[in-house]
Scaffold this motif. Sequence first.
Motif, PDB file in Angstrom:
ATOM      1  N   LYS A   1       0.815  -1.212   0.000  1.00 28.13           N
ATOM      2  CA  LYS A   1       0.000   0.000   0.000  1.00 28.13           C
ATOM      3  C   LYS A   1       0.849   1.264   0.000  1.00 28.13           C
ATOM      4  O   LYS A   1       0.468   2.290  -0.589  1.00 28.13           O
ATOM      5  N   ASN A   2       1.999   1.204   0.646  1.00 24.64           N
ATOM      6  CA  ASN A   2       2.854   2.384   0.746  1.00 24.64           C
ATOM      7  C   ASN A   2       3.423   2.832  -0.603  1.00 24.64           C
ATOM      8  O   ASN A   2       3.907   3.950  -0.740  1.00 24.64           O
ATOM      9  N   LEU A   3       3.367   1.950  -1.589  1.00 25.67           N
ATOM     10  CA  LEU A   3       3.861   2.310  -2.915  1.00 25.67           C
ATOM     11  C   LEU A   3       2.954   3.325  -3.601  1.00 25.67           C
ATOM     12  O   LEU A   3       3.376   4.022  -4.528  1.00 25.67           O
ATOM     13  N   PHE A   4       1.706   3.432  -3.130  1.00 21.82           N
ATOM     14  CA  PHE A   4       0.714   4.209  -3.860  1.00 21.82           C
ATOM     15  C   PHE A   4       0.143   5.388  -3.081  1.00 21.82           C
ATOM     16  O   PHE A   4      -0.815   6.013  -3.529  1.00 21.82           O
ATOM     17  N   THR A   5       0.696   5.695  -1.935  1.00 21.16           N
ATOM     18  CA  THR A   5       0.162   6.806  -1.144  1.00 21.16           C
ATOM     19  C   THR A   5       1.270   7.538  -0.407  1.00 21.16           C
ATOM     20  O   THR A   5       2.286   6.942  -0.054  1.00 21.16           O
ATOM     21  N   GLY A   6       1.030   8.818  -0.179  1.00 16.82           N
ATOM     22  CA  GLY A   6       1.974   9.609   0.615  1.00 16.82           C
ATOM     23  C   GLY A   6       1.745   9.438   2.106  1.00 16.82           C
ATOM     24  O   GLY A   6       2.581   9.822   2.921  1.00 16.82           O
ATOM     25  N   LYS A   7       0.585   8.861   2.450  1.00 22.39           N
ATOM     26  CA  LYS A   7       0.284   8.586   3.853  1.00 22.39           C
ATOM     27  C   LYS A   7       0.747   7.161   4.167  1.00 22.39           C
ATOM     28  O   LYS A   7       0.037   6.199   3.902  1.00 22.39           O
ATOM     29  N   LYS A   8       1.949   7.067   4.686  1.00 24.55           N
ATOM     30  CA  LYS A   8       2.600   5.775   4.853  1.00 24.55           C
ATOM     31  C   LYS A   8       2.140   5.054   6.121  1.00 24.55           C
ATOM     32  O   LYS A   8       1.942   5.667   7.164  1.00 24.55           O
ATOM     33  N   HIS A   9       1.998   3.745   6.006  1.00 24.47           N
ATOM     34  CA  HIS A   9       1.671   2.879   7.140  1.00 24.47           C
ATOM     35  C   HIS A   9       2.965   2.179   7.540  1.00 24.47           C
ATOM     36  O   HIS A   9       3.429   1.262   6.874  1.00 24.47           O
ATOM     37  N   ILE A  10       3.540   2.621   8.663  1.00 24.81           N
ATOM     38  CA  ILE A  10       4.846   2.130   9.091  1.00 24.81           C
ATOM     39  C   ILE A  10       4.662   1.152  10.249  1.00 24.81           C
ATOM     40  O   ILE A  10       4.100   1.492  11.288  1.00 24.81           O
ATOM     41  N   ILE A  11       5.154  -0.068  10.073  1.00 25.22           N
ATOM     42  CA  ILE A  11       5.102  -1.068  11.134  1.00 25.22           C
ATOM     43  C   ILE A  11       6.310  -0.879  12.053  1.00 25.22           C
ATOM     44  O   ILE A  11       7.450  -0.771  11.585  1.00 25.22           O
ATOM     45  N   VAL A  12       6.061  -0.816  13.346  1.00 25.12           N
ATOM     46  CA  VAL A  12       7.143  -0.656  14.326  1.00 25.12           C
ATOM     47  C   VAL A  12       7.229  -1.929  15.152  1.00 25.12           C
ATOM     48  O   VAL A  12       6.438  -2.153  16.065  1.00 25.12           O
ATOM     49  N   LEU A  13       8.164  -2.794  14.812  1.00 24.66           N
ATOM     50  CA  LEU A  13       8.389  -4.013  15.572  1.00 24.66           C
ATOM     51  C   LEU A  13       9.796  -3.976  16.138  1.00 24.66           C
ATOM     52  O   LEU A  13      10.755  -3.720  15.413  1.00 24.66           O
ATOM     53  N   ALA A  14       9.922  -4.214  17.427  1.00 21.37           N
ATOM     54  CA  ALA A  14      11.232  -4.151  18.076  1.00 21.37           C
ATOM     55  C   ALA A  14      11.476  -5.437  18.843  1.00 21.37           C
ATOM     56  O   ALA A  14      10.791  -5.720  19.832  1.00 21.37           O
ATOM     57  N   GLY A  15      12.429  -6.226  18.378  1.00 16.54           N
ATOM     58  CA  GLY A  15      12.780  -7.451  19.071  1.00 16.54           C
ATOM     59  C   GLY A  15      13.981  -7.231  19.978  1.00 16.54           C
ATOM     60  O   GLY A  15      14.471  -6.107  20.132  1.00 16.54           O
ATOM     61  N   PRO A  16      14.487  -8.295  20.595  1.00 14.46           N
ATOM     62  CA  PRO A  16      15.664  -8.188  21.444  1.00 14.46           C
ATOM     63  C   PRO A  16      16.840  -7.599  20.676  1.00 14.46           C
ATOM     64  O   PRO A  16      17.111  -7.989  19.541  1.00 14.46           O
ATOM     65  N   SER A  17      17.511  -6.646  21.258  1.00 14.03           N
ATOM     66  CA  SER A  17      18.589  -5.966  20.542  1.00 14.03           C
ATOM     67  C   SER A  17      19.564  -5.330  21.514  1.00 14.03           C
ATOM     68  O   SER A  17      19.182  -4.873  22.590  1.00 14.03           O
ATOM     69  N   THR A  18      20.832  -5.319  21.115  1.00 15.62           N
ATOM     70  CA  THR A  18      21.848  -4.598  21.880  1.00 15.62           C
ATOM     71  C   THR A  18      22.057  -3.194  21.316  1.00 15.62           C
ATOM     72  O   THR A  18      22.825  -2.416  21.862  1.00 15.62           O
ATOM     73  N   LYS A  19      21.330  -2.887  20.227  1.00 15.66           N
ATOM     74  CA  LYS A  19      21.545  -1.633  19.511  1.00 15.66           C
ATOM     75  C   LYS A  19      21.336  -0.407  20.395  1.00 15.66           C
ATOM     76  O   LYS A  19      22.073   0.581  20.304  1.00 15.66           O
ATOM     77  N   TYR A  20      20.319  -0.468  21.253  1.00 16.56           N
ATOM     78  CA  TYR A  20      19.954   0.715  22.035  1.00 16.56           C
ATOM     79  C   TYR A  20      20.276   0.577  23.521  1.00 16.56           C
ATOM     80  O   TYR A  20      19.881   1.417  24.318  1.00 16.56           O
ATOM     81  N   SER A  21      20.961  -0.487  23.906  1.00 18.70           N
ATOM     82  CA  SER A  21      21.139  -0.752  25.336  1.00 18.70           C
ATOM     83  C   SER A  21      21.886   0.368  26.040  1.00 18.70           C
ATOM     84  O   SER A  21      21.471   0.828  27.124  1.00 18.70           O
ATOM     85  N   GLU A  22      22.971   0.842  25.467  1.00 19.16           N
ATOM     86  CA  GLU A  22      23.731   1.919  26.102  1.00 19.16           C
ATOM     87  C   GLU A  22      22.907   3.198  26.184  1.00 19.16           C
ATOM     88  O   GLU A  22      22.964   3.920  27.185  1.00 19.16           O
TER      89      GLU A  22
END
Length: 313
Positions: free
Chosen positions: A247-268
């Motif tokens: 759907k995001n290919l055809f509209t400027g109003k984007k539907h963004i999925i926010v999924l966050a699994g286990p990660s060390t990326k943001y721990s600090e």
Amino acid sequence: MNAIAYQKFGNTTVLQSAEQSKPTIKSNQVLVKVKAFSINPMDWKIRKGEMKLMSGSSFPKKTGADFSGIIEDAGTSGFKKGDQVFGVVKNMMKDGASSEYIAVPASLVWKKPSQISFPQAASIPVVGTAALTALEKMGNIDADTEILINGATGGFGMFLLQLLRQKGPKVTAVTSTKGTEFAKKWGARKVIDYSKENVFSQNILYDIVIDLSGKMGYTAARKIMKPQSKFMNPTPRPIEIPTSIFKNLFTGKKHIIVLAGPSTKYSEKLVSEVNQGLQIEINKIFQFEQTQEAYQYAEKGGFIGKVVVEINS
């Protein structure tokens, strides 16, 4: 050791006390004596079978993704026995922290800041990582960016509001009457009490709408979004994940999925924010034998901050 596990998908009654063997650790793991685990919406989505395509249907399963506790066996890690820590299980779709002891990768465990309690520490990983992931997906935001957070004073919103305050956008928080003062304290410029006002009658269009309640939905949100804008969805139905890309290919109003699994990326970053005074509000603490009641309470919603289960207290 005692654990809370379930043998089939269902409501809170499937959560039962079970005697299990104390885990032994692998070379990359530590053994943690659990002091607390917090409750997140993904827990009951998994337990009810809504995520079975990702979680699988093998049992038993435990519940609770993030936890705090004390190192019982440090293995070959840099920790030592007795260290106070917090962390997240490796695979929240299949693993859980709802037992007296858990074996987890040392890379997903961090030292607990001394100024916060075990229940507060157990509240950090999932919603903290989700808030930082959402912040990243928002892209460039500044003082002119209009952001609406629907359901703004749960655990996710608590972190997101405080992190957004540092960047200075125009944040409108939608919450209950009892949440209005918390939303203001955490950084919202404007607060809409949904029991008194309708968010759709404000005559404001937003650059970003993030629906933390899971009750608004993309279709409804489009009415209050600018032509080029983002709807951010941290609680998608499985079908929405692939369809949003198309759907995001055809509209400027984007539907963004926010999924966050286990990660060390943001721990600090998370530890740094806590050390700099990020507030962690605990709404209610239940004891281990009250796990069913804890989930019944959490699943009703409408509370401020986080709900936590204590173990070995």
